[in-house]
Design an enzyme around this catalytic site. Structure first.
Site, PDB file in Angstrom:
ATOM      1  N   HIS A   7       0.833  -1.197   0.000  1.00 57.52           N
ATOM      2  CA  HIS A   7       0.000   0.000   0.000  1.00 57.52           C
ATOM      3  C   HIS A   7       0.876   1.260   0.000  1.00 57.52           C
ATOM      4  O   HIS A   7       1.877   1.336   0.721  1.00 57.52           O
ATOM      5  CB  HIS A   7      -0.890  -0.019   1.254  1.00 57.52           C
ATOM      6  CG  HIS A   7      -2.034   0.942   1.196  1.00 57.52           C
ATOM      7  ND1 HIS A   7      -1.883   2.288   1.403  1.00 57.52           N
ATOM      8  CD2 HIS A   7      -3.347   0.745   0.930  1.00 57.52           C
ATOM      9  CE1 HIS A   7      -3.065   2.880   1.286  1.00 57.52           C
ATOM     10  NE2 HIS A   7      -3.969   1.967   0.995  1.00 57.52           N
ATOM     11  N   SER A  64      -7.511   1.506  -4.930  1.00 55.36           N
ATOM     12  CA  SER A  64      -8.461   1.187  -3.865  1.00 55.36           C
ATOM     13  C   SER A  64      -9.100   2.474  -3.367  1.00 55.36           C
ATOM     14  O   SER A  64      -8.592   3.575  -3.597  1.00 55.36           O
ATOM     15  CB  SER A  64      -7.738   0.493  -2.716  1.00 55.36           C
ATOM     16  OG  SER A  64      -6.762   1.351  -2.158  1.00 55.36           O
ATOM     17  N   GLU A 144     -14.154  -5.464   0.031  1.00 56.52           N
ATOM     18  CA  GLU A 144     -13.325  -5.765   1.207  1.00 56.52           C
ATOM     19  C   GLU A 144     -14.155  -5.675   2.488  1.00 56.52           C
ATOM     20  O   GLU A 144     -14.524  -4.575   2.902  1.00 56.52           O
ATOM     21  CB  GLU A 144     -12.153  -4.771   1.283  1.00 56.52           C
ATOM     22  CG  GLU A 144     -11.233  -5.021   2.482  1.00 56.52           C
ATOM     23  CD  GLU A 144     -10.108  -3.982   2.626  1.00 56.52           C
ATOM     24  OE1 GLU A 144     -10.197  -2.914   1.988  1.00 56.52           O
ATOM     25  OE2 GLU A 144      -9.162  -4.256   3.394  1.00 56.52           O
ATOM     26  N   GLU A 150     -15.755   0.070  11.801  1.00 55.55           N
ATOM     27  CA  GLU A 150     -15.572   0.896  10.601  1.00 55.55           C
ATOM     28  C   GLU A 150     -16.773   0.851   9.659  1.00 55.55           C
ATOM     29  O   GLU A 150     -16.998   1.780   8.899  1.00 55.55           O
ATOM     30  CB  GLU A 150     -14.285   0.482   9.868  1.00 55.55           C
ATOM     31  CG  GLU A 150     -13.044   0.685  10.744  1.00 55.55           C
ATOM     32  CD  GLU A 150     -11.736   0.357  10.049  1.00 55.55           C
ATOM     33  OE1 GLU A 150     -11.679   0.436   8.811  1.00 55.55           O
ATOM     34  OE2 GLU A 150     -10.772   0.003  10.746  1.00 55.55           O
ATOM     35  N   ASP A 177      -8.756  -9.036   4.365  1.00 50.89           N
ATOM     36  CA  ASP A 177      -7.730  -8.256   5.053  1.00 50.89           C
ATOM     37  C   ASP A 177      -7.531  -8.909   6.419  1.00 50.89           C
ATOM     38  O   ASP A 177      -8.471  -9.017   7.203  1.00 50.89           O
ATOM     39  CB  ASP A 177      -8.223  -6.807   5.185  1.00 50.89           C
ATOM     40  CG  ASP A 177      -7.223  -5.899   5.896  1.00 50.89           C
ATOM     41  OD1 ASP A 177      -6.615  -6.347   6.884  1.00 50.89           O
ATOM     42  OD2 ASP A 177      -7.069  -4.744   5.475  1.00 50.89           O
ATOM     43  N   HIS A 203      -5.184  -8.149   1.701  1.00 49.56           N
ATOM     44  CA  HIS A 203      -4.334  -7.242   2.469  1.00 49.56           C
ATOM     45  C   HIS A 203      -3.703  -8.032   3.600  1.00 49.56           C
ATOM     46  O   HIS A 203      -4.408  -8.582   4.450  1.00 49.56           O
ATOM     47  CB  HIS A 203      -5.160  -6.096   3.062  1.00 49.56           C
ATOM     48  CG  HIS A 203      -5.380  -4.967   2.116  1.00 49.56           C
ATOM     49  ND1 HIS A 203      -6.382  -4.040   2.275  1.00 49.56           N
ATOM     50  CD2 HIS A 203      -4.709  -4.605   0.988  1.00 49.56           C
ATOM     51  CE1 HIS A 203      -6.320  -3.156   1.287  1.00 49.56           C
ATOM     52  NE2 HIS A 203      -5.317  -3.481   0.492  1.00 49.56           N
ATOM     53  N   ARG A 209      -1.891  -3.155  12.720  1.00 45.94           N
ATOM     54  CA  ARG A 209      -1.573  -2.427  11.489  1.00 45.94           C
ATOM     55  C   ARG A 209      -0.078  -2.157  11.340  1.00 45.94           C
ATOM     56  O   ARG A 209       0.337  -1.406  10.466  1.00 45.94           O
ATOM     57  CB  ARG A 209      -2.296  -1.073  11.411  1.00 45.94           C
ATOM     58  CG  ARG A 209      -3.796  -1.188  11.267  1.00 45.94           C
ATOM     59  CD  ARG A 209      -4.139  -1.530   9.860  1.00 45.94           C
ATOM     60  NE  ARG A 209      -5.491  -1.146   9.510  1.00 45.94           N
ATOM     61  CZ  ARG A 209      -6.104  -1.560   8.414  1.00 45.94           C
ATOM     62  NH1 ARG A 209      -5.468  -2.361   7.584  1.00 45.94           N
ATOM     63  NH2 ARG A 209      -7.325  -1.186   8.133  1.00 45.94           N
ATOM     64  N   GLU A 238      -0.218  -4.243   3.828  1.00 51.08           N
ATOM     65  CA  GLU A 238      -0.888  -2.982   4.165  1.00 51.08           C
ATOM     66  C   GLU A 238      -0.501  -2.567   5.574  1.00 51.08           C
ATOM     67  O   GLU A 238      -0.722  -3.288   6.537  1.00 51.08           O
ATOM     68  CB  GLU A 238      -2.417  -3.107   4.066  1.00 51.08           C
ATOM     69  CG  GLU A 238      -3.107  -1.772   4.310  1.00 51.08           C
ATOM     70  CD  GLU A 238      -4.621  -1.834   4.153  1.00 51.08           C
ATOM     71  OE1 GLU A 238      -5.171  -0.969   3.477  1.00 51.08           O
ATOM     72  OE2 GLU A 238      -5.250  -2.745   4.711  1.00 51.08           O
TER      73      GLU A 238
HETATM   74 MN    MN Z   1      -7.389  -3.336   4.042  1.00 54.38          MN
END
Ligand code: MN
Length: 283
Positions: A7, A64, A144, A150, A177, A203, A209, A238
């Site tokens: 990414h 994306s 996704e 979220e 992901d 991902h 993260r 990612e």
């Molecule tokens: Mn993602």
């Protein structure tokens, strides 16, 4: 053979001509096949410049996005459709084979109820029209699933596959992901196997993260699942070292999650590559 990418926000938080140059050069130097470029504002994107840099450094791009509030689904299907078509125009100019991500909703928009039948029908109808337009450009659309904090629309592999069925177009695929799977799924291997041939993009993102291999994701389960389905799609590291306010808000990252881009490439990418090789995905 699966392709490896990363990414763009590993290196830069915006997409100015200078940022494009740096990201594409770094991705090429890291030996990646492609870089995933977020199209958060397709109307402000200079596709000719980015395309020339991709060609110069000899790598490809994927695109994306998440829908902005003014083009939210299911609230504003006409605006969403127009927005996605503008993004597809940019993606096509960059030579991206896909437009993927949260193309079905707006991150952080949580109305306080589970997805209703009429909402899912509206999302699917809009995405069906967008998918048919994408097909005329030779592009595919990725869905996704992301975690419950979220979006309320698609949290699970199962829900993603249901949305694919509702859209019912051959150029729409599932994009998983591992960060979101770690929150929502029961394990990693079974959902990947359940997705099967509908899974064409993943991902590879750690549970915080940050640097892949340093958190709670069960990477051997992830790669065993990919090996079992004979995965030939895209593998994308990612992480977000460089954050802009839109992404910080959307992903709720309020502290650095990885030391720097170089560490991510030398440690995280090396970790993912060795797993991919060990599980036979790069042959
Ligand atoms: Mn993602």
């Amino acid at each position: 053979m699966a392709r490896f990418g990363a990414h763009a926000f590993i290196w830069e938080s915006d997409w100015t001509p200078q940022a494009a140059e740096r990201v594409i050069r770094n991705a090429a130097e890291a030996g990646l096949d492609f870089v995933e470029i977020p199209l958060l504002r397709p109307e402000a994107f200079d596709p000719e410049h980015t395309a020339s840099r991709l060609q110069h450094y000899g790598i490809s791009a994927t695109c994306s996005l998440g829908l902005p509030a003014e083009a939210a689904l299911p609230e504003r299907p006409a605006a969403a459709e127009a927005f996605l078509k503008r993004a597809l125009t940019v993606a096509a100019k960059l030579g991206s084979p896909v437009l993927t991500g949260v193309i079905y909703g707006t991150l952080g928009q949580l109305p306080g109820h589970p997805p209703r039948e009429d909402e899912l029908a509206t999302v699917a109808a809009a995405l069906k029209r967008v998918a048919r337009h994408a097909a005329t450009l030779g592009l595919s659309l990725g869905v996704e699933p992301v975690n419950r904090y979220e979006t309320y629309l698609v949290n699970l592999t199962r829900q993603g596959l249901e949305l694919l069925e509702r859209i019912d177009e051959p150029n729409v695929f599932l994009h998983l992901d591992t960060y979101h799977m770690n929150i929502e799924e029961q394990g990693f291997k079974a959902p990947i196997v359940q997705a099967g041939q509908d899974l064409r993009y993943i991902h590879l993102s750690e549970s915080d993260r940050g640097t892949p291999g340093s958190g709670n994701v069960r990477w051997d389960e992830v790669f065993a699942g990919l090996a079992e389905i004979g995965y030939q799609g895209d593998l994308v590291m990612e992480s977000f070292v460089a954050l802009n306010p839109d992404i910080a808000r959307a992903t709720c990252i309020w502290r650095p999650v990885a030391p720097d881009p170089q560490a991510l490439v030398s440690t995280g990418l090396a970790f993912l590559r060795s797993h991919a090789e060990r599980y036979g995905l790069l042959r």
